[in-house]
Design a protein around this motif. Structure first.
Motif, short mmCIF file in Angstrom:
data_model
loop_
_atom_site.label_atom_id
_atom_site.label_comp_id
_atom_site.label_asym_id
_atom_site.label_seq_id
_atom_site.Cartn_x
_atom_site.Cartn_y
_atom_site.Cartn_z
N GLN A 1 0.66 -1.00 -0.21
CA GLN A 1 0.06 -0.04 -0.09
C GLN A 1 0.93 1.40 -0.05
O GLN A 1 0.47 2.20 -0.64
CB GLN A 1 -0.80 -0.05 1.23
CG GLN A 1 -1.91 0.93 1.19
CD GLN A 1 -3.12 0.74 2.24
OE1 GLN A 1 -2.70 0.17 3.25
NE2 GLN A 1 -4.19 1.15 1.90
N ALA B 1 -5.84 6.85 -6.39
CA ALA B 1 -6.77 6.23 -5.62
C ALA B 1 -6.25 4.91 -5.31
O ALA B 1 -5.90 4.01 -6.24
CB ALA B 1 -8.30 6.05 -5.75
N CYS B 2 -6.11 4.46 -3.84
CA CYS B 2 -5.81 3.04 -3.58
C CYS B 2 -6.78 2.28 -2.63
O CYS B 2 -6.91 3.18 -1.41
CB CYS B 2 -4.64 2.95 -3.09
SG CYS B 2 -4.03 1.52 -2.54
N TYR B 3 -7.42 1.27 -3.13
CA TYR B 3 -8.49 0.72 -2.33
C TYR B 3 -8.04 -0.67 -1.62
O TYR B 3 -7.84 -1.48 -2.53
CB TYR B 3 -9.83 0.77 -2.86
CG TYR B 3 -10.56 1.69 -3.63
CD1 TYR B 3 -11.13 2.70 -2.71
CD2 TYR B 3 -10.12 2.15 -4.84
CE1 TYR B 3 -11.59 3.91 -3.25
CE2 TYR B 3 -10.49 3.35 -5.29
CZ TYR B 3 -11.42 4.35 -4.62
OH TYR B 3 -11.81 5.38 -4.88
N HIS B 4 -7.83 -0.93 -0.40
CA HIS B 4 -7.70 -2.23 0.02
C HIS B 4 -9.09 -3.03 0.32
O HIS B 4 -10.09 -2.46 0.97
CB HIS B 4 -7.04 -2.07 1.53
CG HIS B 4 -6.30 -3.14 1.97
ND1 HIS B 4 -6.12 -3.33 3.46
CD2 HIS B 4 -6.29 -4.72 1.65
CE1 HIS B 4 -6.09 -4.57 3.72
NE2 HIS B 4 -5.90 -5.33 2.47
N LEU B 5 -9.17 -4.04 -0.29
CA LEU B 5 -10.56 -4.77 -0.37
C LEU B 5 -10.35 -6.13 0.52
O LEU B 5 -9.20 -6.48 0.64
CB LEU B 5 -10.85 -4.76 -1.93
CG LEU B 5 -10.76 -3.90 -2.73
CD1 LEU B 5 -11.14 -4.34 -4.25
CD2 LEU B 5 -11.69 -2.71 -2.20
N PHE C 1 -6.19 -5.27 -3.86
CA PHE C 1 -6.06 -4.06 -3.78
C PHE C 1 -6.77 -3.43 -5.45
O PHE C 1 -6.45 -4.24 -6.18
CB PHE C 1 -4.64 -3.34 -3.79
CG PHE C 1 -4.02 -3.09 -2.49
CD1 PHE C 1 -4.36 -2.32 -1.49
CD2 PHE C 1 -3.34 -4.38 -2.13
CE1 PHE C 1 -3.81 -2.07 -0.33
CE2 PHE C 1 -2.85 -4.38 -0.61
CZ PHE C 1 -3.04 -3.25 0.09
N HIS D 1 -6.76 2.94 -8.85
CA HIS D 1 -7.20 4.16 -10.08
C HIS D 1 -5.97 4.73 -10.26
O HIS D 1 -5.37 5.18 -9.80
CB HIS D 1 -8.15 4.96 -9.51
CG HIS D 1 -8.54 5.71 -10.76
ND1 HIS D 1 -9.57 6.94 -10.23
CD2 HIS D 1 -8.28 5.76 -12.01
CE1 HIS D 1 -9.83 7.59 -11.52
NE2 HIS D 1 -9.09 7.09 -12.50
N TRP E 1 -21.56 12.87 -0.98
CA TRP E 1 -21.69 11.51 -0.22
C TRP E 1 -23.25 11.55 0.43
O TRP E 1 -23.56 12.78 0.69
CB TRP E 1 -20.99 11.27 0.97
CG TRP E 1 -19.31 11.17 0.68
CD1 TRP E 1 -18.40 12.15 0.17
CD2 TRP E 1 -18.60 9.91 0.61
NE1 TRP E 1 -17.23 11.48 0.00
CE2 TRP E 1 -17.43 10.21 0.06
CE3 TRP E 1 -19.21 8.81 0.80
CZ2 TRP E 1 -16.52 9.09 0.23
CZ3 TRP E 1 -18.37 7.61 0.51
CH2 TRP E 1 -16.86 7.65 0.01
#
Length: 159
Positions: A86, A97-101, A107, A110, A150
């Motif tokens: 990460q 953008a970095c999403y930990h899933l 991961f 974007h 949001w």
């Protein structure tokens, strides 16, 4: 964490659509005195409910010709491995953008690049070359749309 009332929620709805709205106009729209409205916005910032504003920029104006979502699967899932990947990912200027899933993909990144050759070089040098990476799958983004705000669920926050 702050408790939000209906007025706070309305302030947030308006600010998410236009963060540069003058305080006078915001106060009029939510039915508050200007000084009270300003104090509420300051409190929302101090309590971390509002953490900043954002500027939307045209990608092509920045030389970005290709955007993609890169799904990364790691070989192992130790805290050290996850945190190491990460940190490396978010240090890349191409990663916006970095999403930990949870699930099969560890991961989702974007990424924004100049062209397909830049994308290929990024995938090969920054991701597949890493020892902790088992698999990478790239999906091109043809178009993207974002909502203005949001959703706000004040009832859920009160529990």
């Amino acid at each position: 964490m702050a408790t939000l009332d209906q007025t706070d929620c309305e302030i947030l709805r308006i600010l998410q659509k236009n963060a540069r709205i003058p305080n006078k106009t915001l106060a009029e729209q939510v039915g508050l005195a200007e000084s009270t409205c300003l104090m509420r916005v300051r409190r929302l910032r101090e309590e971390g409910v509002i953490s900043g504003t954002r500027t939307v920029v045209d990608a092509e104006a920045l030389g970005i010709g290709v955007q993609a979502m890169v799904a990364v699967q790691l070989r192992s899932h130790s805290r050290t491995t996850v945190e190491q990947f990460q940190r490396a990912a978010v240090q890349r200027p191409e990663v916006v953008a970095c999403y930990h899933l949870g699930g099969r993909t560890d991961f989702l990144l974007h990424v924004t690049v100049r062209d397909p050759a830049h994308l290929r070089d990024l995938i090969l040098s920054a991701f597949t070359a890493r020892d902790e990476v088992q698999q990478v799958e790239t999906s091109l983004i043809y178009d993207q749309q974002h909502t203005d705000a949001w959703p706000i669920y004040p009832e859920a926050r009160a529990k």
